[in-house]
Motif scaffolding. Structure first.
Motif, PDB file in Angstrom:
ATOM      1  N   VAL A 198      -4.114   7.275   4.812  1.00  0.00           N
ATOM      2  CA  VAL A 198      -3.024   8.138   4.118  1.00  0.00           C
ATOM      3  C   VAL A 198      -3.588   9.705   4.210  1.00  0.00           C
ATOM      4  O   VAL A 198      -4.508   9.665   4.019  1.00  0.00           O
ATOM      5  N   GLU A 199      -2.430  10.486   4.705  1.00  0.00           N
ATOM      6  CA  GLU A 199      -2.614  11.808   5.120  1.00  0.00           C
ATOM      7  C   GLU A 199      -1.729  12.603   4.104  1.00  0.00           C
ATOM      8  O   GLU A 199      -0.833  12.241   3.552  1.00  0.00           O
ATOM      9  N   SER A 200      -2.329  13.771   3.732  1.00  0.00           N
ATOM     10  CA  SER A 200      -1.504  14.745   2.997  1.00  0.00           C
ATOM     11  C   SER A 200      -0.203  15.400   3.762  1.00  0.00           C
ATOM     12  O   SER A 200      -0.433  15.795   4.872  1.00  0.00           O
ATOM     13  N   ASP A 201       0.644  15.363   3.171  1.00  0.00           N
ATOM     14  CA  ASP A 201       1.773  16.379   3.420  1.00  0.00           C
ATOM     15  C   ASP A 201       1.572  17.739   3.378  1.00  0.00           C
ATOM     16  O   ASP A 201       1.401  18.360   2.516  1.00  0.00           O
ATOM     17  N   ARG A 202       1.650  18.491   4.770  1.00  0.00           N
ATOM     18  CA  ARG A 202       1.401  19.697   4.718  1.00  0.00           C
ATOM     19  C   ARG A 202       2.497  20.719   4.324  1.00  0.00           C
ATOM     20  O   ARG A 202       2.195  21.987   4.660  1.00  0.00           O
ATOM     21  N   SER A 203       3.428  20.433   3.824  1.00  0.00           N
ATOM     22  CA  SER A 203       4.793  21.136   3.646  1.00  0.00           C
ATOM     23  C   SER A 203       4.399  22.013   2.527  1.00  0.00           C
ATOM     24  O   SER A 203       3.389  21.710   1.460  1.00  0.00           O
ATOM     25  N   ASP A 204       5.141  23.298   2.482  1.00  0.00           N
ATOM     26  CA  ASP A 204       4.494  24.249   1.277  1.00  0.00           C
ATOM     27  C   ASP A 204       4.748  23.861  -0.179  1.00  0.00           C
ATOM     28  O   ASP A 204       5.681  22.845  -0.254  1.00  0.00           O
ATOM     29  N   PHE A 205       4.136  24.412  -0.941  1.00  0.00           N
ATOM     30  CA  PHE A 205       4.215  23.885  -2.366  1.00  0.00           C
ATOM     31  C   PHE A 205       5.367  24.863  -2.679  1.00  0.00           C
ATOM     32  O   PHE A 205       5.837  25.799  -2.296  1.00  0.00           O
ATOM     33  N   LYS A 206       6.016  24.326  -3.935  1.00  0.00           N
ATOM     34  CA  LYS A 206       7.138  24.998  -4.579  1.00  0.00           C
ATOM     35  C   LYS A 206       6.511  26.029  -5.574  1.00  0.00           C
ATOM     36  O   LYS A 206       5.349  25.880  -5.889  1.00  0.00           O
ATOM     37  N   THR A 207       7.089  27.098  -5.664  1.00  0.00           N
ATOM     38  CA  THR A 207       6.526  28.147  -6.979  1.00  0.00           C
ATOM     39  C   THR A 207       7.546  28.330  -8.022  1.00  0.00           C
ATOM     40  O   THR A 207       8.890  28.365  -7.761  1.00  0.00           O
ATOM     41  N   ALA A 236       0.777  -1.197   0.012  1.00  0.00           N
ATOM     42  CA  ALA A 236       0.051  -0.071   0.074  1.00  0.00           C
ATOM     43  C   ALA A 236       0.826   1.582   0.150  1.00  0.00           C
ATOM     44  O   ALA A 236       0.565   2.180  -0.647  1.00  0.00           O
ATOM     45  N   ARG A 237       2.087   1.253   0.925  1.00  0.00           N
ATOM     46  CA  ARG A 237       3.048   2.454   0.889  1.00  0.00           C
ATOM     47  C   ARG A 237       3.412   2.437  -0.415  1.00  0.00           C
ATOM     48  O   ARG A 237       3.420   3.799  -1.079  1.00  0.00           O
ATOM     49  N   MET A 238       3.754   1.632  -1.402  1.00  0.00           N
ATOM     50  CA  MET A 238       4.209   1.788  -2.618  1.00  0.00           C
ATOM     51  C   MET A 238       3.473   2.031  -3.490  1.00  0.00           C
ATOM     52  O   MET A 238       3.840   3.015  -4.676  1.00  0.00           O
ATOM     53  N   ARG A 239       2.056   1.933  -3.551  1.00  0.00           N
ATOM     54  CA  ARG A 239       1.195   2.642  -4.292  1.00  0.00           C
ATOM     55  C   ARG A 239       1.115   4.218  -4.121  1.00  0.00           C
ATOM     56  O   ARG A 239       0.870   4.688  -5.121  1.00  0.00           O
ATOM     57  N   ARG A 257      -1.030  17.450  -3.773  1.00  0.00           N
ATOM     58  CA  ARG A 257      -0.276  17.560  -2.566  1.00  0.00           C
ATOM     59  C   ARG A 257       0.072  16.169  -2.161  1.00  0.00           C
ATOM     60  O   ARG A 257      -0.621  15.053  -2.301  1.00  0.00           O
ATOM     61  N   ARG A 258       1.367  16.058  -2.065  1.00  0.00           N
ATOM     62  CA  ARG A 258       1.922  14.747  -1.459  1.00  0.00           C
ATOM     63  C   ARG A 258       1.298  14.023  -0.309  1.00  0.00           C
ATOM     64  O   ARG A 258       0.817  14.542   0.572  1.00  0.00           O
ATOM     65  N   GLN A 259       0.976  12.683  -0.656  1.00  0.00           N
ATOM     66  CA  GLN A 259       0.394  11.893   0.258  1.00  0.00           C
ATOM     67  C   GLN A 259       1.458  10.722   0.826  1.00  0.00           C
ATOM     68  O   GLN A 259       2.628  10.607   0.413  1.00  0.00           O
ATOM     69  N   VAL A 260       1.112  10.727   2.357  1.00  0.00           N
ATOM     70  CA  VAL A 260       2.068   9.706   2.982  1.00  0.00           C
ATOM     71  C   VAL A 260       0.988   8.636   3.733  1.00  0.00           C
ATOM     72  O   VAL A 260       0.051   9.037   4.271  1.00  0.00           O
ATOM     73  N   ALA A 261       1.511   7.426   3.500  1.00  0.00           N
ATOM     74  CA  ALA A 261       0.920   6.504   4.328  1.00  0.00           C
ATOM     75  C   ALA A 261       1.457   6.423   5.798  1.00  0.00           C
ATOM     76  O   ALA A 261       2.477   6.556   6.166  1.00  0.00           O
ATOM     77  N   VAL A 262       0.511   6.130   6.563  1.00  0.00           N
ATOM     78  CA  VAL A 262       0.671   6.098   8.286  1.00  0.00           C
ATOM     79  C   VAL A 262       0.223   4.783   8.472  1.00  0.00           C
ATOM     80  O   VAL A 262      -0.732   4.327   8.257  1.00  0.00           O
TER      81      VAL A 262
END
Length: 139
Positions: free
Chosen positions: A71-80, A24-27, A49-54
């Motif tokens: 699976v939760e969203s990575d809350r780090s900033d977007f690049k511009t 599941a993490r690899m998916r 937004r990047r996703q992370v398996a917990v």
């Protein structure tokens, strides 16, 4: 005889839970890589937004295994990036890019693959031990 079977299958059941979790993490990682350049469809909107398996512990018939809890969203900033002609550009000409770093994703994928392989080795070793035990009991 039932006790031998349940003891022999314990490592296999626990390792199987880990195989499913790593799969599941690899998916999730593959989805991140596939969307690493996906921008918003609306001008000035947020991109992928990047996703992370917990993971969380999971009770199995053999003991405690592991499971993907969510699976939760990575809350780090977007690049511009400055691209005034881009359809997703804001009023100043900047486009928000996903917070996905392909190098980090590749490293995470490799780690997940190694964990998957290690759990396969546990299953193969447990099967070999079970078979050796049965061979000894036949004699």
């Amino acid at each position: 005889m039932a006790d031998i079977k349940s003891v022999g299958s314990s490592p296999q059941l626990i390792a199987t839970s880990a195989l499913r979790a790593q799969q599941a993490r690899m998916r999730v990682i593959a989805e991140n890589l596939a969307n690493s350049n996906s921008t918003s469809r609306a001008a000035g909107g947020d991109p992928y937004r990047r996703q992370v398996a917990v993971f969380r512990p999971d009770k199995t018939a053999a003991g405690t295994g592991v499971k993907v809890a969510r699976v939760e969203s990575d809350r780090s900033d977007f690049k511009t990036e400055y691209e005034p002609g881009h359809p997703s550009a804001d009023a100043k000409g900047y486009v928000k890019m996903p917070n996905v770093d392909p190098l980090i994703e590749a490293l995470d994928m490799r780690e997940a693959q190694r964990a998957y392989e290690a759990n396969l080795n546990v299953i193969e070793t447990a099967r070999a031990m079970d078979q050796r035990t049965l061979d000894l009991l036949k004699k």
